[in-house]
Scaffold this active site. Sequence first.
Site, mmCIF file in Angstrom:
data_model
loop_
_atom_site.group_PDB
_atom_site.id
_atom_site.type_symbol
_atom_site.label_atom_id
_atom_site.label_comp_id
_atom_site.label_asym_id
_atom_site.label_seq_id
_atom_site.Cartn_x
_atom_site.Cartn_y
_atom_site.Cartn_z
ATOM 1 N N LYS A 167 0.815 -1.208 0.000
ATOM 2 C CA LYS A 167 0.000 0.000 0.000
ATOM 3 C C LYS A 167 0.859 1.274 0.000
ATOM 4 O O LYS A 167 0.578 2.202 -0.753
ATOM 5 C CB LYS A 167 -0.900 -0.057 1.228
ATOM 6 C CG LYS A 167 -1.965 0.988 1.309
ATOM 7 C CD LYS A 167 -3.002 0.617 2.346
ATOM 8 C CE LYS A 167 -2.432 0.354 3.724
ATOM 9 N NZ LYS A 167 -1.887 1.534 4.399
ATOM 10 N N ARG B 290 10.592 -7.155 5.080
ATOM 11 C CA ARG B 290 10.629 -5.700 4.849
ATOM 12 C C ARG B 290 11.704 -5.018 5.705
ATOM 13 O O ARG B 290 11.813 -5.270 6.899
ATOM 14 C CB ARG B 290 9.261 -5.106 5.187
ATOM 15 C CG ARG B 290 9.181 -3.620 4.953
ATOM 16 C CD ARG B 290 7.778 -3.143 4.848
ATOM 17 N NE ARG B 290 7.084 -3.114 6.130
ATOM 18 C CZ ARG B 290 5.849 -2.655 6.278
ATOM 19 N NH1 ARG B 290 5.163 -2.254 5.234
ATOM 20 N NH2 ARG B 290 5.277 -2.644 7.459
ATOM 21 N N ARG C 56 11.434 -2.426 10.744
ATOM 22 C CA ARG C 56 10.653 -1.460 11.507
ATOM 23 C C ARG C 56 10.395 -2.059 12.884
ATOM 24 O O ARG C 56 10.280 -3.271 13.011
ATOM 25 C CB ARG C 56 9.304 -1.219 10.804
ATOM 26 C CG ARG C 56 9.309 0.007 9.946
ATOM 27 C CD ARG C 56 8.095 0.109 9.084
ATOM 28 N NE ARG C 56 6.832 -0.057 9.783
ATOM 29 C CZ ARG C 56 5.654 0.167 9.210
ATOM 30 N NH1 ARG C 56 5.581 0.567 7.968
ATOM 31 N NH2 ARG C 56 4.539 -0.019 9.885
HETATM 32 P P1 AMP Z 1 1.202 1.912 9.070
HETATM 33 O O1 AMP Z 1 2.508 2.473 8.630
HETATM 34 O O2 AMP Z 1 0.037 2.417 8.278
HETATM 35 O O3 AMP Z 1 1.224 0.412 9.207
HETATM 36 O O4 AMP Z 1 0.945 2.479 10.566
HETATM 37 C C1 AMP Z 1 1.880 2.226 11.589
HETATM 38 C C2 AMP Z 1 1.240 2.401 12.949
HETATM 39 O O5 AMP Z 1 0.772 3.756 13.090
HETATM 40 C C3 AMP Z 1 0.028 1.532 13.210
HETATM 41 O O6 AMP Z 1 0.360 0.214 13.632
HETATM 42 C C4 AMP Z 1 -0.642 2.345 14.336
HETATM 43 O O7 AMP Z 1 0.043 2.185 15.562
HETATM 44 C C5 AMP Z 1 -0.423 3.782 13.871
HETATM 45 N N1 AMP Z 1 -1.523 4.262 13.002
HETATM 46 C C6 AMP Z 1 -1.404 4.675 11.703
HETATM 47 N N2 AMP Z 1 -2.597 5.063 11.225
HETATM 48 C C7 AMP Z 1 -3.487 4.878 12.225
HETATM 49 C C8 AMP Z 1 -4.893 5.074 12.333
HETATM 50 N N3 AMP Z 1 -5.637 5.535 11.303
HETATM 51 N N4 AMP Z 1 -5.488 4.761 13.514
HETATM 52 C C9 AMP Z 1 -4.779 4.305 14.566
HETATM 53 N N5 AMP Z 1 -3.453 4.082 14.530
HETATM 54 C C10 AMP Z 1 -2.798 4.374 13.368
#
Ligand code: AMP
Length: 224
Positions: free
Chosen positions: A17, A130, A162
């Site tokens: 994504k 990753r 990460r």
């Molecule tokens: P991602 O990079 O999109 O996988 O997001 C990494 C982390 O950021 C997630 O595991 C959450 O801890 C936090 N996060 C990102 N977007 C959201 C959201 N819309 N709601 C809640 N937590 C979020």
Amino acid sequence: MLHRTRLIVLGRQGAGKGTQCARLAARLSVPHVSTGDLFRAEAADGTEIGRRAAAYLDAGALVPDDLVLDLVAGRLGGPDARALGYLLDGFPRTLAQGQALFEVLGSGAADIAVELHVPTSVVLPRLAARRVCQDCGANSRAGPGDPDVTKCDQCGGTVTRRTDDTDEAIHRRLATYDRESRPLLDWLDDRDLLVRVDGVGDPDVVHQRLLDAVRNRIPAIDDV
Ligand code: AMP
């Protein structure tokens, strides 16, 4: 005339994504708003939002809605998003967040929501492999037997997993996505906004599928 395009892209972690969203946003000339990237930047800068969100990020748990909504409201209020629209990547993630988005911005909050669909058997190995550069943010893929920490091809910085790509956090994030996002996907579908795109295959082909889905829904951007 420039059409102000507003997109939501949803998908499980490891669906590709982030990469696809960056490319699609550049193609459509809209700001790429990734809440995950915004939170990581806030955490790295040691801001108040970053400090409050850090523990959730490391655990692979969702950050509480009030904090997410503050972050997103700040970003979408910026001059670029107001003028050009946006591509939302990683937000909304729950039904409450989706409802809040439409309550605040009205029915035009999104022209289309695309779910990039990739099965678990494909996303699990992708997430385990990753790697991300701590300096320039470039994503890469570790081969079998590669060390966890390496040097970045692009900038020479330190490339690591990460902190939320540990096996335990990966499983938690996938389970959370399935549990929390399903009601949101159903709600978007009821509003006739949801389109599902197959995320398996060559990245160029997936990009074209995404572009076709958006063009079908928003004819005004047919010429991009
Ligand atoms: P991602 O990079 O999109 O996988 O997001 C990494 C982390 O950021 C997630 O595991 C959450 O801890 C936090 N996060 C990102 N977007 C959201 C959201 N819309 N709601 C809640 N937590 C979020």
